[in-house]
Design a protein around this motif. Sequence first.
Motif, PDB file in Angstrom:
ATOM      1  N   SER A 137      38.335  38.836  45.839  1.00 34.86           N
ATOM      2  CA  SER A 137      38.962  40.030  45.277  1.00 34.86           C
ATOM      3  C   SER A 137      40.027  39.607  44.274  1.00 34.86           C
ATOM      4  O   SER A 137      40.851  38.725  44.537  1.00 34.86           O
ATOM      5  N   LEU A 138      39.976  40.201  43.107  1.00 36.98           N
ATOM      6  CA  LEU A 138      40.879  39.769  42.033  1.00 36.98           C
ATOM      7  C   LEU A 138      42.114  40.652  41.935  1.00 36.98           C
ATOM      8  O   LEU A 138      42.981  40.432  41.102  1.00 36.98           O
ATOM      9  N   ASP A 139      42.188  41.674  42.813  1.00 40.57           N
ATOM     10  CA  ASP A 139      43.235  42.692  42.664  1.00 40.57           C
ATOM     11  C   ASP A 139      44.653  42.141  42.727  1.00 40.57           C
ATOM     12  O   ASP A 139      45.519  42.539  41.955  1.00 40.57           O
ATOM     13  N   GLN A 140      44.871  41.223  43.680  1.00 41.83           N
ATOM     14  CA  GLN A 140      46.266  40.786  43.844  1.00 41.83           C
ATOM     15  C   GLN A 140      46.568  39.481  43.120  1.00 41.83           C
ATOM     16  O   GLN A 140      47.628  38.896  43.305  1.00 41.83           O
ATOM     17  N   ARG A 141      45.655  39.025  42.303  1.00 47.57           N
ATOM     18  CA  ARG A 141      45.897  37.731  41.677  1.00 47.57           C
ATOM     19  C   ARG A 141      46.612  37.889  40.350  1.00 47.57           C
ATOM     20  O   ARG A 141      46.417  38.852  39.626  1.00 47.57           O
ATOM     21  N   GLU A 142      47.444  36.904  40.045  1.00 49.62           N
ATOM     22  CA  GLU A 142      48.223  36.982  38.807  1.00 49.62           C
ATOM     23  C   GLU A 142      47.517  36.342  37.628  1.00 49.62           C
ATOM     24  O   GLU A 142      47.934  36.516  36.493  1.00 49.62           O
ATOM     25  N   ASP A 143      46.486  35.577  37.923  1.00 51.93           N
ATOM     26  CA  ASP A 143      45.844  34.855  36.824  1.00 51.93           C
ATOM     27  C   ASP A 143      44.758  35.676  36.135  1.00 51.93           C
ATOM     28  O   ASP A 143      44.205  35.236  35.138  1.00 51.93           O
ATOM     29  N   VAL A 144      44.435  36.826  36.685  1.00 49.56           N
ATOM     30  CA  VAL A 144      43.387  37.649  36.067  1.00 49.56           C
ATOM     31  C   VAL A 144      43.923  39.044  35.757  1.00 49.56           C
ATOM     32  O   VAL A 144      44.899  39.500  36.349  1.00 49.56           O
ATOM     33  N   ARG A 145      43.272  39.706  34.822  1.00 45.37           N
ATOM     34  CA  ARG A 145      43.688  41.048  34.417  1.00 45.37           C
ATOM     35  C   ARG A 145      43.409  42.060  35.524  1.00 45.37           C
ATOM     36  O   ARG A 145      42.555  41.846  36.387  1.00 45.37           O
ATOM     37  N   ASN A 146      44.105  43.177  35.485  1.00 43.94           N
ATOM     38  CA  ASN A 146      43.807  44.299  36.372  1.00 43.94           C
ATOM     39  C   ASN A 146      43.885  45.564  35.534  1.00 43.94           C
ATOM     40  O   ASN A 146      44.966  46.072  35.224  1.00 43.94           O
ATOM     41  N   CYS A 147      42.738  46.047  35.132  1.00 40.68           N
ATOM     42  CA  CYS A 147      42.690  47.211  34.248  1.00 40.68           C
ATOM     43  C   CYS A 147      42.662  48.512  35.050  1.00 40.68           C
ATOM     44  O   CYS A 147      42.627  49.601  34.461  1.00 40.68           O
ATOM     45  N   ALA A 148      42.661  48.390  36.385  1.00 40.14           N
ATOM     46  CA  ALA A 148      42.570  49.599  37.221  1.00 40.14           C
ATOM     47  C   ALA A 148      43.937  50.249  37.416  1.00 40.14           C
ATOM     48  O   ALA A 148      44.027  51.391  37.856  1.00 40.14           O
ATOM     49  N   ILE A 149      45.013  49.511  37.135  1.00 40.46           N
ATOM     50  CA  ILE A 149      46.344  50.106  37.318  1.00 40.46           C
ATOM     51  C   ILE A 149      46.903  50.550  35.972  1.00 40.46           C
ATOM     52  O   ILE A 149      46.379  50.181  34.914  1.00 40.46           O
ATOM     53  N   SER A 150      47.957  51.335  36.023  1.00 43.37           N
ATOM     54  CA  SER A 150      48.528  51.842  34.784  1.00 43.37           C
ATOM     55  C   SER A 150      50.025  51.538  34.758  1.00 43.37           C
ATOM     56  O   SER A 150      50.751  51.949  35.677  1.00 43.37           O
ATOM     57  N   PRO A 151      50.567  50.823  33.789  1.00 41.92           N
ATOM     58  CA  PRO A 151      49.776  50.186  32.716  1.00 41.92           C
ATOM     59  C   PRO A 151      48.960  49.022  33.277  1.00 41.92           C
ATOM     60  O   PRO A 151      49.313  48.481  34.317  1.00 41.92           O
ATOM     61  N   PRO A 152      47.929  48.644  32.573  1.00 40.68           N
ATOM     62  CA  PRO A 152      47.098  47.543  33.065  1.00 40.68           C
ATOM     63  C   PRO A 152      47.913  46.258  33.192  1.00 40.68           C
ATOM     64  O   PRO A 152      48.896  46.071  32.452  1.00 40.68           O
ATOM     65  N   TYR A 153      47.509  45.398  34.131  1.00 38.43           N
ATOM     66  CA  TYR A 153      48.148  44.088  34.230  1.00 38.43           C
ATOM     67  C   TYR A 153      47.335  43.063  33.440  1.00 38.43           C
ATOM     68  O   TYR A 153      46.121  42.956  33.608  1.00 38.43           O
ATOM     69  N   LEU A 154      48.023  42.362  32.567  1.00 41.91           N
ATOM     70  CA  LEU A 154      47.340  41.312  31.789  1.00 41.91           C
ATOM     71  C   LEU A 154      48.024  39.971  32.022  1.00 41.91           C
ATOM     72  O   LEU A 154      49.242  39.867  31.887  1.00 41.91           O
ATOM     73  N   PRO A 155      47.267  38.935  32.368  1.00 36.44           N
ATOM     74  CA  PRO A 155      47.878  37.604  32.501  1.00 36.44           C
ATOM     75  C   PRO A 155      48.224  37.050  31.120  1.00 36.44           C
ATOM     76  O   PRO A 155      47.744  37.564  30.105  1.00 36.44           O
ATOM     77  N   VAL A 156      49.024  35.994  31.086  1.00 36.41           N
ATOM     78  CA  VAL A 156      49.420  35.426  29.784  1.00 36.41           C
ATOM     79  C   VAL A 156      48.229  34.863  29.026  1.00 36.41           C
ATOM     80  O   VAL A 156      48.268  34.730  27.807  1.00 36.41           O
ATOM     81  N   THR A 157      47.168  34.542  29.771  1.00 35.12           N
ATOM     82  CA  THR A 157      45.989  33.963  29.114  1.00 35.12           C
ATOM     83  C   THR A 157      45.137  35.003  28.381  1.00 35.12           C
ATOM     84  O   THR A 157      44.250  34.646  27.616  1.00 35.12           O
ATOM     85  N   ALA A 158      45.408  36.294  28.605  1.00 34.54           N
ATOM     86  CA  ALA A 158      44.584  37.339  27.978  1.00 34.54           C
ATOM     87  C   ALA A 158      44.894  37.434  26.484  1.00 34.54           C
ATOM     88  O   ALA A 158      46.037  37.239  26.060  1.00 34.54           O
ATOM     89  N   VAL A 159      43.888  37.744  25.719  1.00 37.74           N
ATOM     90  CA  VAL A 159      44.029  37.826  24.261  1.00 37.74           C
ATOM     91  C   VAL A 159      43.983  39.291  23.842  1.00 37.74           C
ATOM     92  O   VAL A 159      43.073  40.023  24.245  1.00 37.74           O
TER      93      VAL A 159
END
Lengths: 673, 673
Positions: A25-47
């Motif tokens: 499950s990727l929900d609680q991880r910081e290294d991956v994005r979470n587009c299901a929440i508002s505002p979306p969570y984006l890791p620093v690696t996201a472009v």
Amino acid sequence: MAWARWGSHPWLVLLCVYAWGHPKSLDQREDVRNCAISPPYLPVTAVNTTAQLTALRQQMYIHNLSAYIVPDTDAHMSEYIGEYDQRRAWITGFTGSAGVAVVTMGKASLWTDSRYWTQAERQMDCNWELHKEVGTTPIVTWLLTEIPVGARVGVDPFLFSINSWESYAKALQVSDRELLSIPVNLVDLVWGSERPPVPSEPIYALQEAFTGSTWQEKVAGIRSQMQKHLEAPTAVLLSALDETAWLFNLRGSDIPYNPFFYSYTLLTDSSIRLFANKSRFSSETLQYLNSGCTGPLCVQVEDYSQVSGSVQAYASGDVKIWIGTSYTSYGLYELIPKEKLIEDTYSPVMVTKAVKNSKEQTLLRASHVRDAVAVIRYLVWLEKNVPQGTVDEFSGAEQLEKFRGEEEFFSGSSFETISASGLNAALAHYSPTRELHRKLSSDEIYLLDSGGQYWDGTTDVTRTVHWGTPSAFQKEAYTRVLIGNIDLSRLVFPAATSGRMVEAFARKALWDVGLNYGHGTGHGIGNFLCVHEWPVGFQSSNIAMAKGMFTSIEPGYYLDGEFGIRLEDVALVVEAKTKYPGTYLTFEVVSLVPYDRNLIDVSLLSSEQLQYLNRYYQIIREKVGPELQRRQLQEEFSWLQRHTEPLTARAGPTTSLAPLVTVSALAILGWSV
Amino acid sequence: MAWARWGSHPWLVLLCVYAWGHPKSLDQREDVRNCAISPPYLPVTAVNTTAQLTALRQQMYIHNLSAYIVPDTDAHMSEYIGEYDQRRAWITGFTGSAGVAVVTMGKASLWTDSRYWTQAERQMDCNWELHKEVGTTPIVTWLLTEIPVGARVGVDPFLFSINSWESYAKALQVSDRELLSIPVNLVDLVWGSERPPVPSEPIYALQEAFTGSTWQEKVAGIRSQMQKHLEAPTAVLLSALDETAWLFNLRGSDIPYNPFFYSYTLLTDSSIRLFANKSRFSSETLQYLNSGCTGPLCVQVEDYSQVSGSVQAYASGDVKIWIGTSYTSYGLYELIPKEKLIEDTYSPVMVTKAVKNSKEQTLLRASHVRDAVAVIRYLVWLEKNVPQGTVDEFSGAEQLEKFRGEEEFFSGSSFETISASGLNAALAHYSPTRELHRKLSSDEIYLLDSGGQYWDGTTDVTRTVHWGTPSAFQKEAYTRVLIGNIDLSRLVFPAATSGRMVEAFARKALWDVGLNYGHGTGHGIGNFLCVHEWPVGFQSSNIAMAKGMFTSIEPGYYLDGEFGIRLEDVALVVEAKTKYPGTYLTFEVVSLVPYDRNLIDVSLLSSEQLQYLNRYYQIIREKVGPELQRRQLQEEFSWLQRHTEPLTARAGPTTSLAPLVTVSALAILGWSV
């Protein structure tokens, strides 16, 4: 093996339905994005891709397109692609080697396979949907829900193989959407100054010592095949980068791991046109190519960008153009009237290149001796350093590259090294990075799949080792993989047998107990060319085996989350001597690195398999031993002697019975024994 | 095996490049024609075809054709064709099962393979040229020299598969000739009253005891597959005769060796149309088919000749028609707009039929027990009569058919018996005739390949025997063929493996010493249906192996001019128990006839092979023994016991060592042994 592209390398497709770990499950991880929440969570690696998407959609609007497909290949269907061609990576942020992007006016989607799901979630922003599927069907199915009847889907036809184009076109057409060929690439239009420059490094001729024939001889050979062909081709059009590199004995550095340069060739019965940037040739090379004249043995260098115009102009005459359909782009294909085409899966250059002449065989063998020295040095180094706990997958791979770098004629790795410890070895496409890697340990299996580019040959070898106490199951699995490698390597089969018909011999020992592996069993390899050289191998798309071909033989076994095993050698197809006369072939292994004795359960080997293995070890001693001594690598020489000691069958009841009984008898006699 | 048609059975193509004897000079022989002398010499067997050729050319003139192609198949791409469809035989005089005729205004030519060259020279008059080649290419090449640019070549599109049509059409088109579809057959127009009548024997329903499911259940199953299909077919069109026979559990006798009747079926989501001559159904059978109503489970019987009109009318609606492209005629195919077609190699009926349910498996097994009784009776009879010199290949085959005829539910041979002695056994397609046959001898190898049609199952088994002293080479070859049969039969392989991937296990023991065979390794088989039932088998065109399929396994070895060996069994695909969990399959042999001990060199068998063989013999005893006893076939029962005695490994040095040493030791002790 090295891990190949989807489109051009179907032999790996199987592998990717094989499980590489269940993504957590990727929900609680910081290294991956979470587009299901508002505002979306984006890791620093996201472009952030908003700007490029907006610009691309403007272009789509101008061209009246409802969708635009951005694939992951280049105009030559190359296995590896240059920075200059990383369009899909630039538009999505996702840099994995496989994945297709589709942009509509409202949505943007990426399709990739399981090995890249986490990476995609790390690198993409919330503009992008991730689809965990591959192939044309899921993309078309999605498109049909997103764009209306009558809508136009645009593509750059130079980035699609003929088959790939046709499968999209047909699927869209039956649902009343239209696939549109737009010869100018829309991503390139908006990429602008951010785009890496066109490669401009020199294109050079190989020294004669490293070539099997002169380019003039090769051209004459292909023309002779044209003359003998029933459909009387007047020209051969070469699209794959290794075709042109091979034909002219030219090399470049435009593509990672491959000594190629962007090019096409139109070889006609009376002229030779090489499409490449002329400024990249030295005057010596131009002279070598006879580029100053226009006769049948003069190479006219035209600009790379002129290929479409030149082919179209040529095709307007009374001509027949012979192409290899499996890697010619639809962009070139659609320029030639159907009745002027001779369509074979592979061009005559591809098929001719597959059989190495005796000089090429000698060159390839020689590169494998030096490559074995590098790999053995690394294995010795690991044996000393792993127990200290100072080696990780990445630093190990660097050390190996250092050793290879000290070998004569070395010109870089032939693919990204798979250096995988423990459970990472079960991930068939795994490569460590400076940031993400695992420490090597005496308690874990370590899988090393790597190869070098040398001026005389390309290498690819996989060994799996364990420095501690492997489990009984690990030993059984390793030994069964080894038996598969041995049984296919020593198989005697009729000339012109297809690899597909014999590859199960590499699997039988695993099948016997309910084990298997999910990838292909081998691929061709070149002389300072592709590490996966079509069309040789064990897939249904490969051509029949012939004397002089080189192929890898690489069975494996992978236990998800636990460990992985692969034993890969490169082998030459040679004539077999049979009891009754006939033209039979077998393999002669040219990779020269011992297997891990610590993982072999000798009791599983038949006496024939054991005999074969000991003969192979004897050959390693004969070929690599002197080279180690010449280089005064005494420690490595001793290691080699130890690791190639003949293996002996465990004393079983029948063989041990005689001495035992004798001893008993003597004991009865009261003799001291 | 039985020997199949070229077009629909590519698994035999290999065989025909294999040598069947070098034809001797025919110049001085009286049994063949000589068109080189004037006047030409014609044997009494030659047929004068001048009248039919003149009549055909008149029709060609009317249709403005420069050439007309007469192929060797029927409208269902059947393996065997009825008298009614022997157009090529009537127009040429040549009655062999394979051969294509082409007539131009000035010439008439026949193309056939080596097994028929002599027969063609015996049967054809000098109107005909014989071409010793097969395939589209030589025919088209010849046509291009005979007819001018712009000329029209006519064919009956119902006698061409889609592929075959397209290969002719493309080859002619690129050379500016045109292939023309002429729905009325020109040979039929001129055949007139000489033509055998349309078959009119009753079409009957199988008793429930001999069917695996009711036709209603089968229809429901196919409709369920239609509903699940992504492209949403509204109908399935069935062209192969065994598709309709299987779907409705109906049988007929229109085709030799096959219990089929001329028919098509259009199964839609709401209706069932069966195209066949209605007068051939009894009122009970029409009732069985619910032919009086029009609901989704009512079979509307329409006349066979109405299929084109009905399919065309149906295809004008908003429909999608699912077809099996490998056996649908181009004549039907061209009636359906491309966008309304769903094209698979095999229809869902063909694929569903391939997997037998448990009742069908039980039925097929039972037929093989009774078939073994007949074959064993014949082998016992041969053992007594061959040494008397009273048996020839033809009388033997008749005796075998007599024994089979005494078996319950027997309904004729499943193909023409191959009963071949000595050098004839090397001719893979050989069948003896009343006029031409060889005497069986204790000094020669005898090969028997035969099968029966029983109401519960179709059988096909090959045994090779020698009643005297076979040569060492014959024993070695026989044993290697046997090892191939054993090794493939006992192979464990993953579910969904294609036969092509594993068939080399049947060849390896031969390959090891430079021997091989030139035909396929096996084919599916039906329940009182085809003896070669597509799409199961070991060719690349076969579908993946699945539990419940039946296939033959039949390696062989042939020494031209000397002898031939083939060992064929029918086997059921079953689940394998493996050490580690997984879905694995293996074969369970259901043919139950012992091999010839006289030809087995036990020393070539591994202990696993020997163990397998003895287990198989144990099964034969358990299954056939009681049946022989029940029938009071005491002599056959004793024969069976003798021929299924467990075979033992010859005492080799390691196993004999212990007792020897013991003896020596005891001797030392002075004990008497």
